[in-house]
Write a protein that holds these residues in place. Structure first.
Motif, PDB file in Angstrom:
ATOM      1  N   LYS A  87      -6.225   5.656   0.211  1.00  0.00           N
ATOM      2  CA  LYS A  87      -6.420   4.515   0.535  1.00  0.00           C
ATOM      3  C   LYS A  87      -7.312   3.674  -0.188  1.00  0.00           C
ATOM      4  CE  LYS A  87      -7.439   1.272   4.337  1.00  0.00           C
ATOM      5  NZ  LYS A  87      -7.793   1.373   5.924  1.00  0.00           N
ATOM      6  N   ASP A  94      -1.424  -4.252   3.048  1.00  0.00           N
ATOM      7  CA  ASP A  94      -0.416  -4.315   4.295  1.00  0.00           C
ATOM      8  C   ASP A  94       0.539  -5.246   4.479  1.00  0.00           C
ATOM      9  OD1 ASP A  94      -2.071  -2.360   5.794  1.00  0.00           O
ATOM     10  OD2 ASP A  94      -3.635  -3.769   6.385  1.00  0.00           O
ATOM     11  N   GLY A 116       0.889  -1.358   0.107  1.00  0.00           N
ATOM     12  CA  GLY A 116       0.104   0.004  -0.187  1.00  0.00           C
ATOM     13  C   GLY A 116       0.871   1.117  -0.042  1.00  0.00           C
ATOM     14  N   GLU A 117       1.736   1.269   0.788  1.00  0.00           N
ATOM     15  CA  GLU A 117       2.845   2.230   0.856  1.00  0.00           C
ATOM     16  C   GLU A 117       3.511   2.885  -0.556  1.00  0.00           C
ATOM     17  OE1 GLU A 117       3.951   2.178   5.576  1.00  0.00           O
ATOM     18  OE2 GLU A 117       5.201   1.322   4.066  1.00  0.00           O
ATOM     19  N   THR A 137       0.989   3.973  -2.791  1.00  0.00           N
ATOM     20  CA  THR A 137       0.701   5.457  -2.334  1.00  0.00           C
ATOM     21  C   THR A 137       1.681   6.425  -2.581  1.00  0.00           C
ATOM     22  OG1 THR A 137      -0.738   4.501  -0.609  1.00  0.00           O
ATOM     23  CG2 THR A 137      -0.072   7.061  -0.647  1.00  0.00           C
ATOM     24  N   ARG A 149      -6.157  10.869   3.544  1.00  0.00           N
ATOM     25  CA  ARG A 149      -5.359   9.588   3.717  1.00  0.00           C
ATOM     26  C   ARG A 149      -6.642   8.766   3.053  1.00  0.00           C
ATOM     27  NH1 ARG A 149      -3.272   7.286   9.434  1.00  0.00           N
ATOM     28  NH2 ARG A 149      -2.812   5.208   8.640  1.00  0.00           N
ATOM     29  N   SER A 150      -7.909   8.974   3.401  1.00  0.00           N
ATOM     30  CA  SER A 150      -8.907   7.877   3.050  1.00  0.00           C
ATOM     31  C   SER A 150      -9.113   7.769   1.572  1.00  0.00           C
ATOM     32  CB  SER A 150     -10.250   8.352   3.645  1.00  0.00           C
ATOM     33  OG  SER A 150     -10.733   9.617   3.190  1.00  0.00           O
TER      34      SER A 150
END
Length: 328
Positions: free
Chosen positions: A116, A134, A97-98, A101, A112-113
């Motif tokens: 995500k 994750d 995810g990071e 992003t 942030r949402s």
């Protein structure tokens, strides 16, 4: 989608007398189309791709995306690349995810949402469970990592995408699934794509246009069906003859003595036609074809079918289109 144009691009290492890894390449990736770039290892395919995204210095020429020189585009340019090894292209200490992003352009999705949700959307687009966000790259298989690398490239909102041998490091059982995914995503997003591979079966499956590269130059290019069904350059024919098929196994392949020869030193490319030391229909076989030793067929390749860089591209008995230096 935007048109991606390589305009007489050269990449040279070691100064003027150094290695010309890419030498005056002109190639167009039409908007919304897939161009398959094929050639043996060391032909300059990956160097050309790296030059487009700023990872290799362009010594001459330019790369245009939507008519704009890519060197003038912002750092988050709308041209993304998926690399051969997905593990080395992902930070092993960052979660999936990071990593995705990080590739989203700043200001596009504030909050942030929202980011995500975008990560979840991209993972679903490449057929991965959003819960994988994750996980670390080391917790995923090679095929899953390559899907993540594709999702990360798509996070950059690209208008054009370069895929460099993205299935060669994967198990055969996984390659088909990844190729189907790439074709589906390209069509769904209407992306312009340069797909690099040494596998002609892969090129045939994905590409609208095929370009063949040898010793830093494009030696033949045209519609995929035409080039693969009726190749005009001896090197293209040798590549096709060397590819196993349903009717021909690896043990049935019998390359000619010239084609089986070692490629020339790229630091000192041959004069005239660069393929003549390995050409099965060239001057080493036909004494009446000395023009291949002194005249560069790339100079008037545009006048031939598929822009073939070969004096005798139409047939073995075809006379060369140029006659510079030919005796009376």
């Amino acid at each position: 989608m935007s048109e991606l144009i390589f305009d007489t691009v050269s990449v040279r290492y070691g100064g003027r007398r150094g290695l010309a890894a890419v030498d005056g390449v002109s190639l167009t990736v039409p908007a919304g189309k897939v161009v398959g770039l094929v050639g043996e290892s060391g032909s300059g395919k990956s160097t050309l791709a790296r030059a487009a995204v700023g990872l290799s210095p362009i010594s001459a020429g330019r790369v245009l995306l939507g008519g704009v020189d890519v060197r003038k585009l912002p750092r988050r340019r709308p041209l993304q690349m998926v690399f051969q090894d997905p593990y080395s292209s992902l930070n092993p200490r960052m979660t999936i995810g990071e990593s995705i992003t990080e590739a989203i352009p700043r200001g596009v999705l504030p909050g942030r949402s929202a980011r995500k949700e975008e990560v979840a959307r991209l993972l679903e687009l490449v057929n991965l469970d959003p819960d994988r966000a994750d996980h670390l790259p080391g917790q995923m298989s090679g095929g899953q990592r390559q899907r993540v690398a594709l999702a990360r490239a798509l996070a950059g909102r690209p208008e054009a995408l370069i895929a460099d041998e993205i299935t060669s490091a994967l198990d055969v059982s996984v390659q088909g699934a990844v190729l189907n995914l790439v074709r589906s995503v390209q069509r769904q997003l209407d992306l312009s794509m340069l797909f690099i591979s040494h596998n002609l079966a892969v090129i045939r499956y994905l590409s609208d246009i095929v370009a063949v590269m040898y010793l830093g130059r494009i030696v033949e290019a045209g519609p995929a069906e035409q080039v693969l069904a009726d190749p005009q350059h001896p090197y293209t024919r040798d590549l096709l003859d060397a590819a196993p098929s349903a009717h021909k196994s690896l043990f049935d392949l019998e390359p000619s003595a010239t084609a089986d020869a070692e490629p020339p030193d790229p630091h000192y490319p041959p004069a005239g036609c660069r393929y003549h030391p390995r050409c099965p229909v060239g001057p080493l076989v036909r004494s009446d074809r000395e023009i291949c030793l002194r005249a560069d067929p790339a100079e008037d390749a545009a006048s031939r079918r598929h822009a073939a860089a070969c004096h005798f591209s139409e047939s073995e008995g075809h006379e060369p289109a140029i006659s510079r230096g030919a005796s009376a």
